[in-house]
Design an enzyme around this catalytic site. Structure first.
Site, mmCIF file in Angstrom:
data_model
loop_
_atom_site.group_PDB
_atom_site.id
_atom_site.type_symbol
_atom_site.label_atom_id
_atom_site.label_comp_id
_atom_site.label_asym_id
_atom_site.label_seq_id
_atom_site.Cartn_x
_atom_site.Cartn_y
_atom_site.Cartn_z
ATOM 1 N N ASP A 345 -12.256 -31.433 -46.529
ATOM 2 C CA ASP A 345 -11.732 -30.524 -45.517
ATOM 3 C C ASP A 345 -10.322 -30.066 -45.856
ATOM 4 O OD1 ASP A 345 -13.891 -30.590 -43.418
ATOM 5 O OD2 ASP A 345 -13.528 -32.711 -43.712
ATOM 6 N N THR A 346 -10.180 -28.770 -46.114
ATOM 7 C CA THR A 346 -8.885 -28.197 -46.422
ATOM 8 C C THR A 346 -8.986 -26.682 -46.334
ATOM 9 O OG1 THR A 346 -7.064 -28.250 -48.017
ATOM 10 C CG2 THR A 346 -9.264 -27.985 -48.914
ATOM 11 N N VAL A 347 -7.822 -26.019 -46.376
ATOM 12 C CA VAL A 347 -7.807 -24.561 -46.474
ATOM 13 C C VAL A 347 -6.916 -24.171 -47.644
ATOM 14 C CG1 VAL A 347 -8.208 -24.194 -44.007
ATOM 15 C CG2 VAL A 347 -5.851 -24.252 -44.879
#
Length: 523
Positions: A345-347
């Site tokens: 989970d990351t952007v």
């Protein structure tokens, strides 16, 4: 060129500026920031902070970031390490005494101090053009007014929302449930925090009522975090590490991020003639999987804060010895489950402006909704980056006070002939080094255009076997199984890539991964 009779998307071509990221509102805000006279740093910060409202399960102001920056008028890339540290009182022996053989995935023990806000302020102070209040205004607006939940965000929220506890459920669930596509998510508490940062800079977050909310909430949850820990949080300027591959240089942020893993992986793959293989065939997938097993094993031995033996990890003879271990006809055993938690989970956001300043920025709270905990007053979601520590006694990455854990998030850049040619990132937790190497080999070995290189199916070898996307046909899967791979059809897309090519002509070419909700935009 793609087949225009099949579903797909074209890359975006522009002359003045471009952005690629995982949510369209953030891409739009970045371009609007450029049009208002901001530079790539202003635009990247504006878009990144907004991503914490658009994709709160992935990131937020309670998390960390890493940056690679090519300033305007220069080809000398600099890095910024915006990862926070463990509280000074954290002790691995105390965790082991409580019965933990490895770091928990969620909960208060995993919460490290948030480093992203200090990094954003430091980056803006050094290279921004617009006032910070103008840069943060779009995120404040959307935090107050709300953002419709996008399809991929809803998909992740439905899974990740189960890990929310206490006040976090109040801020991030809708009557106890994950939102549906199109429901409006608002974060007025975060809007107020951003207004304070806009007025006061880092002190608006690391001091005053916001700091009191952070530390009081963490202490109430059983944490050993202190105001001194929060005040001491500081991003560090760094120098990139790199390796050459087929005429290009891959630049990565140095440890405590795992970028060195991507460099070693390419160094290993450089011993094989990938270009003669079918890019979507079993032989290419097999070689990449085997190289990844070996490169990730080195990662788990060496990458820490501080990192030891990087010279050994990246030495040509290391790659040569590891490449010799690969049997083209038989898979190595699945890698052991690591002592550190790794997730997806990351952007990521990349921006290039009119003056050809280029920003590669990645921003994360680690697992979905981080530790599953939030501050009581402002609803700041706390990251669980401490889950990236080891509890093996004497390990370089052993948990300890004031240490930074091994980080999965890595911004990347390509350069050719001394000129930066492509800022890029591939989200996906532990997959990221493999994603970097795959994107580079798609471009260099197989001559794919940027959007095709991003779209192409992916696979990844981990402790659960060879995870493979549905884009591979059944015949390829059968061949990989015959080589000894324990196949597992991936239950979700592997990562998500964003990139911008700086062509010598002056034209920008931006690509965005359809595995996410986002897009590339230019003007």
């Amino acid at each position: 060129m793609r087949d225009f009779q099949k579903p797909g998307r074209s890359a975006v071509f522009a002359s003045n500026g471009a952005c690629a990221t995982s949510h369209p509102l953030a891409a739009q805000v970045a371009i609007e920031t450029l049009k208002r006279g901001g530079n790539a740093v202003d635009a990247a910060i504006a878009g990144a902070v907004l991503l914490g409202i658009c994709e709160p399960q992935m990131t937020g102001i309670g998390g960390d970031c890493f940056v690679l920056l090519k300033p305007a008028g220069s080809e000398e890339v600099v890095g910024l390490n915006g990862s926070g540290r463990a509280p000074a009182a954290l002790r691995a022996d105390e965790l082991r005494a409580k019965g933990h053989a490895r770091m928990p995935t969620h909960g208060i023990e995993t919460v490290t101090l948030p480093g992203a806000v200090d990094a954003f302020c430091k980056l803006h102070d050094a290279h921004g053009r617009l006032p910070l209040a103008d840069v943060l205004a779009p995120a404040i607006h959307y935090a107050d007014e709300g953002v419709p939940v996008a399809p991929r965000v809803a998909f992740d929220w439905a899974t990740d929302g189960h890990d929310l506890r206490g006040d976090a459920r109040r801020y991030y669930l809708f009557d106890g449930a994950a939102p549906q596509v199109g429901q409006i998510f608002r974060a007025p508490g975060q809007a107020e925090v951003l207004r304070r940062i806009a007025r006061e800079g880092r002190e608006g977050f690391y001091g005053g009522e916001v700091a009191e909310d952070i530390i009081a909430s963490l202490r109430a949850l059983g944490g050993c975090h202190t105001h001194d820990d929060l005040t001491a949080t500081s991003a560090d300027w760094t120098a990139p590490i790199s390796t050459g591959y087929r005429g290009v240089d891959l630049l990565e942020h140095p440890p405590n991020g795992q970028g060195a893993t991507a460099l070693l992986l390419l160094n290993i793959l450089g011993h094989f003639d990938l270009g003669r293989l079918d890019p979507l065939g079993a032989e290419r997938a097999h070689l990449e999987a085997e190289a990844a097993k070996l490169a990730y094993d080195a990662r788990d031995r060496f990458i820490a804060d501080p990192a030891a033996r990087m010279d050994h990890m990246l030495a040509p003879e290391t790659a040569s010895r590891l490449a010799a271990l690969i049997d083209p006809r038989r898979a190595l055993p699945d890698p052991s489950r690591t002592a550190e938690a790794v997730h997806r989970d990351t952007v990521y956001i990349t921006v290039v402006d009119r003056d050809r300043m280029a920003v590669s920025l990645i921003y994360s709270i680690f697992w979905g909704f981080g530790a599953g905990l939030a501050s009581a007053r402002f609803g700041i979601n706390f990251q669980n980056r401490g889950a990236g520590f080891s509890l093996v006694p004497g390990h370089p990455n052993e948990a300890g006070g004031c240490k930074r854990p091994m980080h999965t998030i890595i911004p990347g850049m390509l350069a050719e002939g001394g000129r930066v040619t492509m800022p890029f990132g591939v989200m996906g937790g532990s997959f990221q080094p493999c994603g970097h190497a795959r994107l580079v080999t798609n471009l260099r070995d197989f001559g794919m255009d940027l959007q095709t290189a991003i779209d192409a199916p992916r696979c990844f070898a981990d402790a659960d076997g060879l995870r493979i996307e549905t884009g591979y046909d059944a015949g390829v899967r059968d061949q990989l199984a015959a080589l000894g791979h324990r196949l597992r059809l991936s239950d979700e897309p592997l990562g998500g890539a964003q990139a911008i090519i700086l062509h010598p002509s002056g034209v920008l070419e931006a690509g965005s991964d359809p595995r996410k909700d986002g897009c590339a935009l230019g003007y």
